[in-house]
Design a protein around this motif. Structure first.
Motif, mmCIF file in Angstrom:
data_model
loop_
_atom_site.group_PDB
_atom_site.id
_atom_site.type_symbol
_atom_site.label_atom_id
_atom_site.label_comp_id
_atom_site.label_asym_id
_atom_site.label_seq_id
_atom_site.Cartn_x
_atom_site.Cartn_y
_atom_site.Cartn_z
ATOM 1 N N VAL A 222 0.840 -1.192 0.000
ATOM 2 C CA VAL A 222 0.000 0.000 0.000
ATOM 3 C C VAL A 222 0.877 1.244 0.000
ATOM 4 N N SER A 223 0.428 2.296 -0.668
ATOM 5 C CA SER A 223 1.158 3.572 -0.674
ATOM 6 C C SER A 223 1.311 4.110 0.739
ATOM 7 N N ALA A 224 2.381 4.857 0.934
ATOM 8 C CA ALA A 224 2.784 5.265 2.278
ATOM 9 C C ALA A 224 1.745 6.112 3.002
ATOM 10 N N ASP A 225 0.926 6.878 2.269
ATOM 11 C CA ASP A 225 -0.010 7.779 2.950
ATOM 12 C C ASP A 225 -1.355 7.134 3.253
ATOM 13 N N MET A 226 -1.484 5.810 3.044
ATOM 14 C CA MET A 226 -2.720 5.118 3.376
ATOM 15 C C MET A 226 -2.471 4.186 4.561
ATOM 16 N N ALA A 227 -3.245 4.372 5.614
ATOM 17 C CA ALA A 227 -3.094 3.556 6.819
ATOM 18 C C ALA A 227 -3.687 2.172 6.590
ATOM 19 N N THR A 228 -3.092 1.172 7.224
ATOM 20 C CA THR A 228 -3.581 -0.208 7.126
ATOM 21 C C THR A 228 -3.800 -0.766 8.520
ATOM 22 N N ALA A 229 -4.640 -1.808 8.575
ATOM 23 C CA ALA A 229 -4.916 -2.445 9.863
ATOM 24 C C ALA A 229 -5.387 -3.872 9.626
ATOM 25 N N ASP A 230 -5.219 -4.693 10.652
ATOM 26 C CA ASP A 230 -5.799 -6.034 10.706
ATOM 27 C C ASP A 230 -5.348 -6.933 9.560
ATOM 28 N N ALA A 231 -4.066 -6.914 9.214
ATOM 29 C CA ALA A 231 -3.555 -7.866 8.223
ATOM 30 C C ALA A 231 -3.633 -9.268 8.813
ATOM 31 N N ARG A 232 -4.220 -10.187 8.059
ATOM 32 C CA ARG A 232 -4.442 -11.513 8.595
ATOM 33 C C ARG A 232 -4.547 -12.527 7.461
ATOM 34 N N ALA A 233 -4.176 -13.761 7.750
ATOM 35 C CA ALA A 233 -4.271 -14.848 6.777
ATOM 36 C C ALA A 233 -5.422 -15.763 7.164
ATOM 37 N N MET A 234 -6.058 -16.343 6.145
ATOM 38 C CA MET A 234 -7.175 -17.251 6.384
ATOM 39 C C MET A 234 -7.263 -18.239 5.230
ATOM 40 N N PRO A 235 -7.848 -19.409 5.445
ATOM 41 C CA PRO A 235 -7.910 -20.416 4.386
ATOM 42 C C PRO A 235 -8.713 -19.947 3.186
ATOM 43 N N ALA A 236 -8.203 -20.240 1.992
ATOM 44 C CA ALA A 236 -8.946 -20.055 0.739
ATOM 45 C C ALA A 236 -9.393 -21.436 0.292
ATOM 46 N N ALA A 237 -10.395 -21.984 0.993
ATOM 47 C CA ALA A 237 -10.821 -23.370 0.796
ATOM 48 C C ALA A 237 -9.610 -24.276 1.001
ATOM 49 N N ASN A 238 -9.253 -25.104 0.017
ATOM 50 C CA ASN A 238 -8.147 -26.047 0.177
ATOM 51 C C ASN A 238 -6.946 -25.694 -0.705
ATOM 52 N N SER A 239 -6.810 -24.425 -1.066
ATOM 53 C CA SER A 239 -5.659 -23.985 -1.845
ATOM 54 C C SER A 239 -4.368 -24.191 -1.067
ATOM 55 N N ASP A 240 -3.247 -24.257 -1.790
ATOM 56 C CA ASP A 240 -1.951 -24.375 -1.120
ATOM 57 C C ASP A 240 -1.467 -23.050 -0.555
ATOM 58 N N HIS A 241 -2.168 -21.949 -0.831
ATOM 59 C CA HIS A 241 -1.880 -20.644 -0.235
ATOM 60 C C HIS A 241 -3.022 -20.256 0.690
ATOM 61 N N LEU A 242 -2.710 -19.606 1.800
ATOM 62 C CA LEU A 242 -3.726 -18.907 2.565
ATOM 63 C C LEU A 242 -4.039 -17.589 1.876
ATOM 64 N N ALA A 243 -5.258 -17.133 2.005
ATOM 65 C CA ALA A 243 -5.622 -15.796 1.520
ATOM 66 C C ALA A 243 -5.122 -14.754 2.522
ATOM 67 N N LEU A 244 -4.877 -13.550 2.032
ATOM 68 C CA LEU A 244 -4.401 -12.454 2.872
ATOM 69 C C LEU A 244 -5.415 -11.323 2.831
ATOM 70 N N ALA A 245 -5.864 -10.876 4.004
ATOM 71 C CA ALA A 245 -6.851 -9.801 4.104
ATOM 72 C C ALA A 245 -6.236 -8.610 4.830
ATOM 73 N N MET A 246 -6.765 -7.426 4.530
ATOM 74 C CA MET A 246 -6.263 -6.213 5.157
ATOM 75 C C MET A 246 -7.319 -5.118 5.038
ATOM 76 N N ASN A 247 -7.405 -4.253 6.032
ATOM 77 C CA ASN A 247 -8.230 -3.057 5.952
ATOM 78 C C ASN A 247 -7.339 -1.876 5.581
ATOM 79 N N ILE A 248 -7.811 -1.074 4.631
ATOM 80 C CA ILE A 248 -7.026 0.058 4.143
ATOM 81 C C ILE A 248 -7.880 1.310 4.212
ATOM 82 N N ASP A 249 -7.332 2.371 4.812
ATOM 83 C CA ASP A 249 -8.019 3.660 4.875
ATOM 84 C C ASP A 249 -7.560 4.505 3.695
ATOM 85 N N VAL A 250 -8.473 4.685 2.734
ATOM 86 C CA VAL A 250 -8.172 5.364 1.477
ATOM 87 C C VAL A 250 -8.662 6.801 1.548
ATOM 88 N N PRO A 251 -7.838 7.783 1.159
ATOM 89 C CA PRO A 251 -8.330 9.164 1.128
ATOM 90 C C PRO A 251 -9.570 9.286 0.263
#
Length: 256
Positions: A222-251
């Protein structure tokens, strides 16, 4: 920070969905290799689980979504997820199609209407990688969201990241998400941090392998002037990767 007159909070998700296939251990890459070429296994059920997760977010970037080949029963998985998860806007970027048996695409699901969508092939020793760009809001201050799936090799990744850095260099409000196949402090990532306003994540979230996550190779930058919060990983069904979620405060100006 939550929604204020100056900002809007967006819930963002990046997921390598492995075309709905199931991989729960390293041996599955061999014993379940047939699922990457045949319309067998419970891929539709996996997509329904992913749709439930995706629907909780405002913008979702997908990697390894099948664009409609044999292995998915000729289902465009990005479109399917958009319909099941209630997204009004979706687009995809097919990057690889092996004789219509197995295709792969980047995808974008959005509850906000983009004003422009473009896609670009990425350089690399082996073709078949791309970056998908969506722009929200008018003018230079608008939000740009990019979805990419980078190569396994460092040399190819370096050229791909240089290409993406050039695309995003003039975008002050940018989000780049996807499967980078490298950790955020690997040397080739420096080109992004030097030539764009994107910054390394505040902390790494391991996403691979999904059954015992040890490597942080899926990122939402994310660009430097946008705040982020709650980065977290969670299952994407049975994929070999976990999904990545994040909240972003956009101007707010970036979404007008």
């Amino acid at each position: 920070m939550i929604d204020s007159p100056a900002t809007r909070r967006l819930r963002v998700l990046s997921a390598n969905i492995q075309a709905g296939s199931s991989t729960r251990r390293y041996s599955d890459y061999v014993t379940r290799s047939w699922s990457h070429a045949l319309p067998a296994g419970n891929k539709r059920g996996s997509l329904d689980v992913i749709a439930q997760l995706a629907g909780e977010h405002d913008i979702v970037g997908l990697q390894e979504a099948d664009p409609g080949s044999l292995r998915s029963g000729f289902t465009n998985q990005t479109h399917y997820l958009a319909e099941r998860a209630g997204f009004d806007y979706w687009t995809h970027q097919p990057n690889r199609n092996v004789a219509r048996v197995a295709g792969s695409a980047n995808g974008l699901l959005s509850k906000l209407e983009p004003v422009e969508v473009t896609d670009h092939a990425l350089p690399g020793r082996i073709s078949g990688r791309g970056v998908l760009l969506a722009r929200f809001g008018d003018g230079r201050e608008g939000l740009t969201v990019a979805v990419a799936h980078l190569s396994l090799g460092a040399t190819s990744r370096r050229s791909q990241l240089s290409f993406i850095a050039e695309l995003l260099s003039d975008h002050p409000h940018a989000v780049l998400m996807g499967d980078f196949n490298c950790v955020p402090d690997t040397p080739e990532m420096e080109v992004l941090y030097r030539h764009t306003r994107l910054r390394p994540p505040q902390f790494s979230v391991p996403t691979f392998p999904s059954w015992r996550p040890q490597r942080a190779i899926d990122h939402i930058l994310v660009s430097a002037d946008m705040a982020t919060a709650d980065a977290r990983a969670m299952p994407a069904a049975n994929s070999d990767h976990l999904a990545l979620a994040m909240n972003i405060d956009v101007p707010a100006i970036a979404l007008r």
